[in-house]
Motif scaffolding. Structure first.
Motif, PDB file in Angstrom:
ATOM      1  N   MET A 390      47.319  47.429  49.348  1.00 28.28           N
ATOM      2  CA  MET A 390      46.832  46.679  48.186  1.00 28.28           C
ATOM      3  C   MET A 390      45.315  46.555  48.199  1.00 28.28           C
ATOM      4  SD  MET A 390      47.293  42.612  47.423  1.00 28.28           S
ATOM      5  CE  MET A 390      46.165  42.275  48.791  1.00 28.28           C
ATOM      6  N   VAL A 391      44.741  46.127  49.328  1.00 28.94           N
ATOM      7  CA  VAL A 391      43.299  45.911  49.370  1.00 28.94           C
ATOM      8  C   VAL A 391      42.543  47.234  49.310  1.00 28.94           C
ATOM      9  CG1 VAL A 391      42.872  45.902  51.879  1.00 28.94           C
ATOM     10  CG2 VAL A 391      41.547  44.395  50.383  1.00 28.94           C
ATOM     11  N   ALA A 392      43.160  48.320  49.746  1.00 30.26           N
ATOM     12  CA  ALA A 392      42.534  49.639  49.562  1.00 30.26           C
ATOM     13  C   ALA A 392      42.381  49.937  48.079  1.00 30.26           C
ATOM     14  CB  ALA A 392      43.377  50.714  50.245  1.00 30.26           C
ATOM     15  N   GLY A 393      43.408  49.603  47.288  1.00 28.00           N
ATOM     16  CA  GLY A 393      43.314  49.771  45.839  1.00 28.00           C
ATOM     17  C   GLY A 393      42.224  48.898  45.243  1.00 28.00           C
ATOM     18  N   TRP A 394      42.105  47.665  45.744  1.00 30.43           N
ATOM     19  CA  TRP A 394      41.024  46.788  45.270  1.00 30.43           C
ATOM     20  C   TRP A 394      39.671  47.452  45.457  1.00 30.43           C
ATOM     21  CZ3 TRP A 394      41.910  41.221  47.661  1.00 30.43           C
ATOM     22  CH2 TRP A 394      43.117  40.687  47.172  1.00 30.43           C
ATOM     23  N   GLN A 395      39.438  47.955  46.674  1.00 31.81           N
ATOM     24  CA  GLN A 395      38.118  48.493  46.997  1.00 31.81           C
ATOM     25  C   GLN A 395      37.807  49.744  46.176  1.00 31.81           C
ATOM     26  OE1 GLN A 395      37.659  45.476  48.506  1.00 31.81           O
ATOM     27  NE2 GLN A 395      36.059  46.565  49.617  1.00 31.81           N
ATOM     28  N   VAL A 396      38.772  50.604  46.020  1.00 33.48           N
ATOM     29  CA  VAL A 396      38.529  51.876  45.331  1.00 33.48           C
ATOM     30  C   VAL A 396      38.311  51.660  43.839  1.00 33.48           C
ATOM     31  CG1 VAL A 396      39.548  54.126  44.747  1.00 33.48           C
ATOM     32  CG2 VAL A 396      39.734  53.231  47.075  1.00 33.48           C
ATOM     33  N   TYR A 397      38.912  50.627  43.268  1.00 27.55           N
ATOM     34  CA  TYR A 397      38.728  50.363  41.842  1.00 27.55           C
ATOM     35  C   TYR A 397      37.804  49.175  41.579  1.00 27.55           C
ATOM     36  CZ  TYR A 397      41.852  54.054  40.502  1.00 27.55           C
ATOM     37  OH  TYR A 397      42.390  55.298  40.293  1.00 27.55           O
ATOM     38  N   GLY A 398      37.059  48.762  42.605  1.00 24.23           N
ATOM     39  CA  GLY A 398      36.020  47.759  42.403  1.00 24.23           C
ATOM     40  C   GLY A 398      36.526  46.399  41.986  1.00 24.23           C
ATOM     41  N   PHE A 399      37.741  46.035  42.413  1.00 30.85           N
ATOM     42  CA  PHE A 399      38.289  44.735  42.055  1.00 30.85           C
ATOM     43  C   PHE A 399      37.918  43.708  43.117  1.00 30.85           C
ATOM     44  CE2 PHE A 399      41.641  41.517  42.558  1.00 30.85           C
ATOM     45  CZ  PHE A 399      41.614  40.935  41.292  1.00 30.85           C
ATOM     46  N   MET A 400      37.488  42.548  42.675  1.00 31.93           N
ATOM     47  CA  MET A 400      37.157  41.443  43.576  1.00 31.93           C
ATOM     48  C   MET A 400      38.028  40.242  43.233  1.00 31.93           C
ATOM     49  SD  MET A 400      33.042  42.070  43.383  1.00 31.93           S
ATOM     50  CE  MET A 400      33.183  42.714  41.713  1.00 31.93           C
ATOM     51  N   HIS A 401      38.785  39.789  44.209  1.00 31.53           N
ATOM     52  CA  HIS A 401      39.745  38.712  43.991  1.00 31.53           C
ATOM     53  C   HIS A 401      39.050  37.354  43.881  1.00 31.53           C
ATOM     54  CE1 HIS A 401      42.817  35.700  45.057  1.00 31.53           C
ATOM     55  NE2 HIS A 401      43.706  36.562  44.596  1.00 31.53           N
ATOM     56  N   GLY A 402      38.120  37.087  44.782  1.00 36.82           N
ATOM     57  CA  GLY A 402      37.346  35.865  44.703  1.00 36.82           C
ATOM     58  C   GLY A 402      37.817  34.730  45.581  1.00 36.82           C
ATOM     59  N   VAL A 403      39.154  34.630  45.824  1.00 36.03           N
ATOM     60  CA  VAL A 403      39.670  33.507  46.623  1.00 36.03           C
ATOM     61  C   VAL A 403      40.831  33.997  47.500  1.00 36.03           C
ATOM     62  CG1 VAL A 403      40.195  31.045  46.544  1.00 36.03           C
ATOM     63  CG2 VAL A 403      39.329  32.149  44.507  1.00 36.03           C
ATOM     64  N   ILE A 404      40.515  34.762  48.542  1.00 33.95           N
ATOM     65  CA  ILE A 404      41.581  35.338  49.376  1.00 33.95           C
ATOM     66  C   ILE A 404      41.984  34.342  50.456  1.00 33.95           C
ATOM     67  CG2 ILE A 404      42.334  37.455  50.542  1.00 33.95           C
ATOM     68  CD1 ILE A 404      39.783  38.801  49.495  1.00 33.95           C
ATOM     69  N   ASN A 405      42.283  33.105  50.041  1.00 33.46           N
ATOM     70  CA  ASN A 405      42.821  32.120  50.966  1.00 33.46           C
ATOM     71  C   ASN A 405      44.218  32.548  51.387  1.00 33.46           C
ATOM     72  OD1 ASN A 405      40.493  30.557  50.570  1.00 33.46           O
ATOM     73  ND2 ASN A 405      41.424  29.447  48.854  1.00 33.46           N
ATOM     74  N   THR A 406      44.681  32.073  52.533  1.00 28.22           N
ATOM     75  CA  THR A 406      45.985  32.545  53.020  1.00 28.22           C
ATOM     76  C   THR A 406      47.130  32.094  52.121  1.00 28.22           C
ATOM     77  OG1 THR A 406      46.146  30.640  54.514  1.00 28.22           O
ATOM     78  CG2 THR A 406      45.223  32.665  55.421  1.00 28.22           C
ATOM     79  N   ASP A 407      46.926  31.033  51.349  1.00 28.03           N
ATOM     80  CA  ASP A 407      47.960  30.631  50.394  1.00 28.03           C
ATOM     81  C   ASP A 407      47.941  31.505  49.146  1.00 28.03           C
ATOM     82  OD1 ASP A 407      45.445  28.959  50.199  1.00 28.03           O
ATOM     83  OD2 ASP A 407      46.320  28.526  48.243  1.00 28.03           O
ATOM     84  N   ASN A 408      46.932  32.381  49.019  1.00 26.12           N
ATOM     85  CA  ASN A 408      46.841  33.298  47.882  1.00 26.12           C
ATOM     86  C   ASN A 408      47.133  34.734  48.280  1.00 26.12           C
ATOM     87  OD1 ASN A 408      46.038  31.169  46.262  1.00 26.12           O
ATOM     88  ND2 ASN A 408      43.864  31.612  46.447  1.00 26.12           N
ATOM     89  N   VAL A 409      47.755  34.926  49.445  1.00 26.09           N
ATOM     90  CA  VAL A 409      48.084  36.273  49.914  1.00 26.09           C
ATOM     91  C   VAL A 409      49.601  36.406  49.989  1.00 26.09           C
ATOM     92  CG1 VAL A 409      47.816  37.978  51.756  1.00 26.09           C
ATOM     93  CG2 VAL A 409      45.918  36.447  51.198  1.00 26.09           C
TER      94      VAL A 409
END
Length: 709
Positions: A390-409
């Motif tokens: 999932m996070v590989a897809g974020w990086q390759v498409y320039g997506f920034m989640h903003g709040v990667i707290n453990t309750d948001n994973v």
């Protein structure tokens, strides 16, 4: 397949229903039929912020979108209230869904009944968004009646081809079953009506909210939970019955996890999540989905300013998070350190086992383990692999989640909880999209590191159980830690934590593999070449950073690069200058930029030539790249614009919202007549499409969004 109203959708088998397999909050009824008594006699218990019993996984709760603090009027006869507590309970009970309502016409009613109450009938509810893509993929059997007629034709320009203003077109009147199915859908997805089975035929069925804890910005926050999210229904996919989808209302009112908040969501944040979840799916990045948006225009919500409420229906096979495990085995040394949470219960080892068995089983991860087989390590590593992809897809498409707290994973590796997210504009690996993230913990560059942190938290939660399984050679059973001494628990924990290095290595391995695979896809490269990261990809990203190139349009323009034409000076010069024309005016050393780009393009041309031999190969490569590099992306400026359009006039704005949804779910299409040079030949709609594919005002570049929603 037959279309069914939402009230007639089937439930999964009991073995796949979350509330039948995990442990409910004792205060809101252990069994579904007893929940009716709670709604009648003590409804405040489901709205009151409190710590649940340590063994609970969820709380039964009904949607109730109301202003908070609740406006409880005194008796109309002016008499003094003797028992204020009883008066409040009666007031809340009068708003609970205790009246059975008739169902939309259906030849085969489901097992659930529909409930509401007279106090809810005054709630104005307007359907402003319905995702055809989510319907197609998750609920092809759901009847939505005339919902799309109500939403009207998607359009951005509000002008006809001749340039004349378009006003809201008269709606085609639809009567009977079509209108009934649509109205029932809106009623249920707004929180006005509730689907339940509470008539005494156990195990019954009620809505619920999850309990979880977590680390927020790296600090232990204690119990958090679904403070404004209520899951209302699970239903199997009609052609894949082993796959079930859960419908969850976000912004549906207070739950026991709401703390001091109102449990509501504003129109602004709801539109952002509605669009982005479906956009991420279209980019092939694992995500929760969005089904519908229902605006509640008369319900005021107080944030930085007064806004109006909206209920988002989001969809996933499961909404369980890493924080769901942390709640059941909190970190000892941080027990009393909270960041916005509400305290924390002690560890509950059997509740941890029950949750883990559910997640490892067919209900969630479906690890395919045999009965009695160890599952603790397998669960952690499967969740790690999914989140790494999932996070590989974020990086390759320039997506920034903003709040990667453990309750948001998500334990399933789904992008979840869209808040202050952003897609990259001008490439900046240190960009921070959340203005509350003052230290840059969740900056774009650090997102993979934060996923490692989150998965380590999952490992720490399950470490004693993993250690016990290693010692036993099989899965733990009920009461597995009841007689364990503190020393034995610490021994098991240490054995589980010995996997940290292996876990980190596995995350990095899967991430690297997926990361470079996706970048090769964006560059139209089909063969694995170990030198690509160092020779092509890193240098390209460095050029973007140094010369402030737009991340997405650069990749899109590279789709049209032809090595066979690169030797033509005029063509190559025009192509390179086009790369240097984002809407920001490039003010650097242009000659050096051109020289550096030529050098990189020469390497790119050589690399392509190893795979592309004929003109036909070039055509195939271009088409493959166009399918991997979006023409349209949800940039911050256009999100702000579309939100304002809906806020200004919801009936007209929802047509523009539908068009942006269409573009977001078909991001690779040549929107705005992409290859036409002159704008003179474009229709008003094509001009707006082209504008929406651009970078917008330079004032919005690097815009940081708020967590407040």
């Amino acid at each position: 397949m037959p279309k069914l109203p939402i009230s007639a959708l089937p439930l999964p088998t009991s073995a796949r229903i979350l509330t039948h397999n995990l442990t409910p909050d004792t205060a809101t009824a252990l069994i579904a039929s007893a929940f009716r008594d709670v709604l009648k006699e003590s409804p405040s218990i489901q709205r009151r912020s409190r710590l649940l019993d340590s063994g609970c996984h969820f709380s039964r709760v009904t949607p109730l979108p109301l202003e908070f603090p609740y406006r409880i009027a005194p008796p109309e006869d002016g008499k003094e209230v003797e028992d204020k507590e009883e008066y409040v309970e009666n007031w809340l009970s009068s708003h609970e869904p205790l009246e059975e309502r008739s169902l939309a016409s259906t030849p085969s009613p489901g097992v659930l009944k529909k409930y509401s109450c007279a106090k809810r009938d005054g709630m104005e509810r307007i359907l402003i968004g319905l995702s055809d893509t989510c319907l197609r993929d998750c609920f092809p059997h759901l009847a939505v009646g005339d919902a799309f007629v109500e939403l009207d034709t998607p359009t951005l320009s509000m002008k006809d081809p001749g340039g004349n203003d378009l006003f809201e077109t008269p709606r085609r009147k639809v009567a009977g079953d079509q209108a009934a199915a649509r109205q029932e859908l809106v009623d249920v997805l707004s929180g006005h009506s509730v689907l339940m089975s509470i008539d005494g035929s156990e195990p019954g069925y009620t809505p619920w909210s999850l309990r979880y804890s977590g680390h927020q910005f790296g600090t232990w926050a204690g119990q958090l939970g679904d403070g404004r999210a209520v899951s209302i229904l699970e239903t199997p996919h009609p052609t894949s019955p082993c796959l079930s989808y859960e419908l969850q209302l976000k912004g549906a009112g207070r739950t026991p996890f709401a703390r001091s908040a109102d449990g509501l969501a504003v129109l602004r944040s709801s539109i952002r999540e509605y669009l982005c979840a479906e956009a991420m799916h279209a980019l092939h990045i694992p995500t929760t989905r969005s089904l519908a948006l229902v605006h509640l225009p008369k319900l005021e919500v107080y944030r930085e300013e007064v806004e109006t409420a909206c209920v988002l229906t989001r969809v996933a096979p499961s909404f369980l998070r890493i924080g769901s495990f942390e709640a059941l085995n909190p970190p000892e040394r941080q027990r009393m350190v909270f960041y916005g949470g509400g305290g924390q219960q002690d560890a509950n080892w059997d509740a941890l086992r029950v949750l883990g068995e559910w997640v490892a089983g067919p209900g969630v991860l479906n690890l395919g383990l045999k009965e009695g087989e160890k599952w603790g390590k397998a669960l952690v590593f499967e969740s790690a692999r999914r989140n790494a992809r999932m996070v590989a897809g974020w990086q390759v498409y320039g997506f920034m989640h903003g709040v990667i707290n453990t309750d948001n994973v998500s334990v399933m590796g789904l992008t979840i909880d869209y808040g202050p997210y952003a897609f990259m504009d001008i490439y900046d690996p240190m960009h921070i999209c959340n203005h509350s993230d003052s230290e840059g913990r969740y900056a774009y560059k650090f997102q993979p590191t934060m996923i490692v942190f989150a998965l380590n938290a999952l490992l720490r939660s399950l470490a004693p159980l993993i250690g016990a399984e290693e010692e036993l050679g099989s899965a733990v059973k009920s009461g597995w830690a009841a007689d364990a001494s503190p020393e034995k628990l610490e021994e098991w924990r240490a054995k589980g934590l010995s996997l940290e290095a292996e876990l980190k290595a596995e995350i990095e391995r899967v991430f690297e593999e997926e990361h470079w695979k996706l970048y090769r896809k964006r560059l139209g490269l089909t063969e694995l070449n170990p030198s690509d990261p160092d020779e092509l990809i890193h240098p390209l990203l460095a050029l973007m950073r140094d010369y402030k190139l737009d991340f997405h349009s650069t990749f899109r323009k590279l789709c049209f690069f032809r090595p066979s034409k690169f030797n033509d000076p005029e063509s190559s010069k025009a192509f390179i200058e086009n790369l240097l024309v984002p809407s920001t005016s490039f003010e650097g050393d242009k000659e050096k930029a051109i020289k550096d780009l030529i050098e990189w393009l020469q390497k790119f041309a050589t690399r392509i030539s190893a795979e592309v031999k004929t003109a036909e190969d070039e055509e195939k490569r271009e088409k493959a790249m166009l399918r991997a590099n979006p023409r349209f992306i949800l940039r911050q400026w256009l999100l702000e614009e579309i939100i304002k359009r809906v806020q200004d006039d919801v009936h007209v704005g929802k047509r523009a919202l539908a068009k942006v949804h269409e573009m977001a779910t078909k991001p690779f299409e040549p929107w705005g007549a992409e290859l036409k040079v002159s704008e003179d030949s474009l229709t008003p709609e094509e001009k707006e499409e082209r504008r929406y594919c651009g970078m917008g005002s330079t004032k919005m570049l690097g815009f940081q969004c708020s967590c407040s929603s």
